[in-house]
Design a protein around this motif. Structure first.
Motif, PDB file in Angstrom:
ATOM      1  N   LEU A  58     108.298 -10.624  42.529  1.00 21.78           N
ATOM      2  CA  LEU A  58     107.773 -10.855  41.105  1.00 21.78           C
ATOM      3  C   LEU A  58     107.087  -9.397  40.284  1.00 21.78           C
ATOM      4  O   LEU A  58     107.179  -9.104  39.303  1.00 21.78           O
ATOM      5  CB  LEU A  58     106.805 -12.064  40.944  1.00 21.78           C
ATOM      6  N   THR A  59     106.436  -8.638  41.579  1.00 21.67           N
ATOM      7  CA  THR A  59     105.776  -7.417  40.899  1.00 21.67           C
ATOM      8  C   THR A  59     106.897  -6.624  40.570  1.00 21.67           C
ATOM      9  O   THR A  59     106.688  -5.682  39.471  1.00 21.67           O
ATOM     10  CB  THR A  59     104.864  -7.058  42.259  1.00 21.67           C
ATOM     11  N   ASP A  60     107.918  -6.321  41.434  1.00 23.35           N
ATOM     12  CA  ASP A  60     109.110  -5.392  41.059  1.00 23.35           C
ATOM     13  C   ASP A  60     109.729  -5.769  39.555  1.00 23.35           C
ATOM     14  O   ASP A  60     109.947  -4.978  38.820  1.00 23.35           O
ATOM     15  CB  ASP A  60     110.257  -5.273  41.875  1.00 23.35           C
ATOM     16  N   LEU A  61     110.147  -7.225  39.477  1.00 19.90           N
ATOM     17  CA  LEU A  61     110.622  -7.719  38.223  1.00 19.90           C
ATOM     18  C   LEU A  61     109.605  -7.470  37.110  1.00 19.90           C
ATOM     19  O   LEU A  61     110.116  -7.151  35.820  1.00 19.90           O
ATOM     20  CB  LEU A  61     110.847  -9.056  38.266  1.00 19.90           C
ATOM     21  N   GLY A  62     108.316  -7.489  37.279  1.00 18.24           N
ATOM     22  CA  GLY A  62     107.256  -7.370  36.083  1.00 18.24           C
ATOM     23  C   GLY A  62     107.222  -5.752  35.818  1.00 18.24           C
ATOM     24  O   GLY A  62     106.877  -5.602  34.516  1.00 18.24           O
ATOM     25  N   GLY A  63     107.480  -4.945  36.595  1.00 20.32           N
ATOM     26  CA  GLY A  63     107.551  -3.584  36.553  1.00 20.32           C
ATOM     27  C   GLY A  63     109.003  -3.052  35.991  1.00 20.32           C
ATOM     28  O   GLY A  63     109.036  -1.920  35.694  1.00 20.32           O
ATOM     29  N   ASN A  64     109.849  -3.814  35.849  1.00 13.76           N
ATOM     30  CA  ASN A  64     111.107  -3.487  35.477  1.00 13.76           C
ATOM     31  C   ASN A  64     111.275  -3.882  34.069  1.00 13.76           C
ATOM     32  O   ASN A  64     111.468  -4.856  33.455  1.00 13.76           O
ATOM     33  CB  ASN A  64     112.235  -4.396  36.123  1.00 13.76           C
ATOM     34  N   HIS A  65     110.909  -2.618  33.230  1.00 14.98           N
ATOM     35  CA  HIS A  65     110.987  -2.747  31.790  1.00 14.98           C
ATOM     36  C   HIS A  65     112.145  -3.417  31.000  1.00 14.98           C
ATOM     37  O   HIS A  65     112.208  -4.203  29.939  1.00 14.98           O
ATOM     38  CB  HIS A  65     110.452  -1.538  30.979  1.00 14.98           C
ATOM     39  N   ILE A  66     113.327  -2.794  31.550  1.00 16.45           N
ATOM     40  CA  ILE A  66     114.686  -3.616  30.879  1.00 16.45           C
ATOM     41  C   ILE A  66     114.791  -4.813  31.153  1.00 16.45           C
ATOM     42  O   ILE A  66     114.989  -5.663  30.278  1.00 16.45           O
ATOM     43  CB  ILE A  66     115.655  -2.696  31.496  1.00 16.45           C
ATOM     44  N   PHE A  67     114.413  -5.447  32.208  1.00 14.48           N
ATOM     45  CA  PHE A  67     114.471  -6.913  32.855  1.00 14.48           C
ATOM     46  C   PHE A  67     113.600  -7.557  31.860  1.00 14.48           C
ATOM     47  O   PHE A  67     113.905  -8.813  31.204  1.00 14.48           O
ATOM     48  CB  PHE A  67     114.324  -7.252  34.243  1.00 14.48           C
ATOM     49  N   MET A  68     112.409  -7.226  31.633  1.00 18.26           N
ATOM     50  CA  MET A  68     111.199  -7.735  30.802  1.00 18.26           C
ATOM     51  C   MET A  68     111.649  -7.731  29.278  1.00 18.26           C
ATOM     52  O   MET A  68     111.360  -8.921  28.729  1.00 18.26           O
ATOM     53  CB  MET A  68     109.912  -7.233  31.288  1.00 18.26           C
ATOM     54  N   SER A  69     112.513  -6.755  29.001  1.00 16.04           N
ATOM     55  CA  SER A  69     112.701  -6.839  27.478  1.00 16.04           C
ATOM     56  C   SER A  69     113.782  -7.796  27.334  1.00 16.04           C
ATOM     57  O   SER A  69     113.440  -8.618  26.205  1.00 16.04           O
ATOM     58  CB  SER A  69     112.930  -5.443  27.244  1.00 16.04           C
TER      59      SER A  69
END
Length: 205
Positions: A58-69
């Motif tokens: 979850l931390t890695d995904l939260g720091g992935n700006h492309i995924f979060m966008s």
């Protein structure tokens, strides 16, 4: 004398056997306790390891700006369907948030938000951008073309069956009619994806 010793030796032998049996049972009980403790410890360790892995993911995904966008573009589009459905039908229907079709196209918003964030982070000259753009165009064409026409065909088939059997349905399950999107819904989803993707990347990178 020997006759007197025989019962005594027999009693000593029985006592020795009972002591050995008790010691064996005690050792076996301690071994079972140790095994149970090890099992509980391994279960706790497995749960802790799983929790660490999930937290790390979850931390890695939260720091992935492309995924979060892309994720926020999709989520905002799904929530927006609730208000557009209320404006069109005059009632709140929470099922539209988990359904395909509707205004705007959440699939289009997701892929356009993804492409926008990739273009922002890696540039238009990167190898990632044309791949993402091709994927986006395919999804948009499918939403406004193939899926939309499949929904129209389902609507016609439902009417034919209803007319043939004079309103008495042959099945309780009707074909799903709202599958795709109109060109306007796809365009609104694209505009939303560009807006959310650009805003997120400007604010969070």
């Amino acid at each position: 004398m020997s006759l007197e010793l025989t019962p005594m030796m027999s009693q000593m032998h029985c006592l020795s056997s009972s002591l050995s049996s008790s010691a064996f049972r005690g050792s076996e009980s301690r071994q079972k306790t140790r095994n149970n403790t090890l099992l509980v410890g391994s279960d706790n360790l497995s749960c802790a390891s799983l929790a660490v892995l999930v937290s790390s993911a979850l931390t890695d995904l939260g720091g992935n700006h492309i995924f979060m966008s892309a994720f926020w573009s999709w989520l905002i589009a799904q929530v927006a369907k609730l208000f557009t459905a209320w404006y069109r039908e005059g009632k709140w229907d929470y099922k539209v948030m988990f359904d395909s079709g509707g205004m705007p196209s959440s699939h289009t918003a997701l892929v356009v938000g993804l492409t926008t964030s990739i273009a922002y982070q890696f540039g238009l000259g990167s190898a990632y951008f044309p791949i993402s753009l091709a994927f986006t165009l395919i999804v948009m064409y499918d939403a406004a073309g193939v899926r939309r026409h499949a929904g129209k065909q389902a609507e016609v088939l439902n009417r034919i069956v209803e007319d043939m059997f004079h309103g008495s349905a042959i099945s309780n399950t009707k074909l799903k009619e709202v599958l795709g999107h109109s060109p306007l819904q796809v365009m609104c989803g694209a505009i939303l994806g560009v807006a959310v993707g650009t805003f997120y990347m400007l604010r969070c990178t």
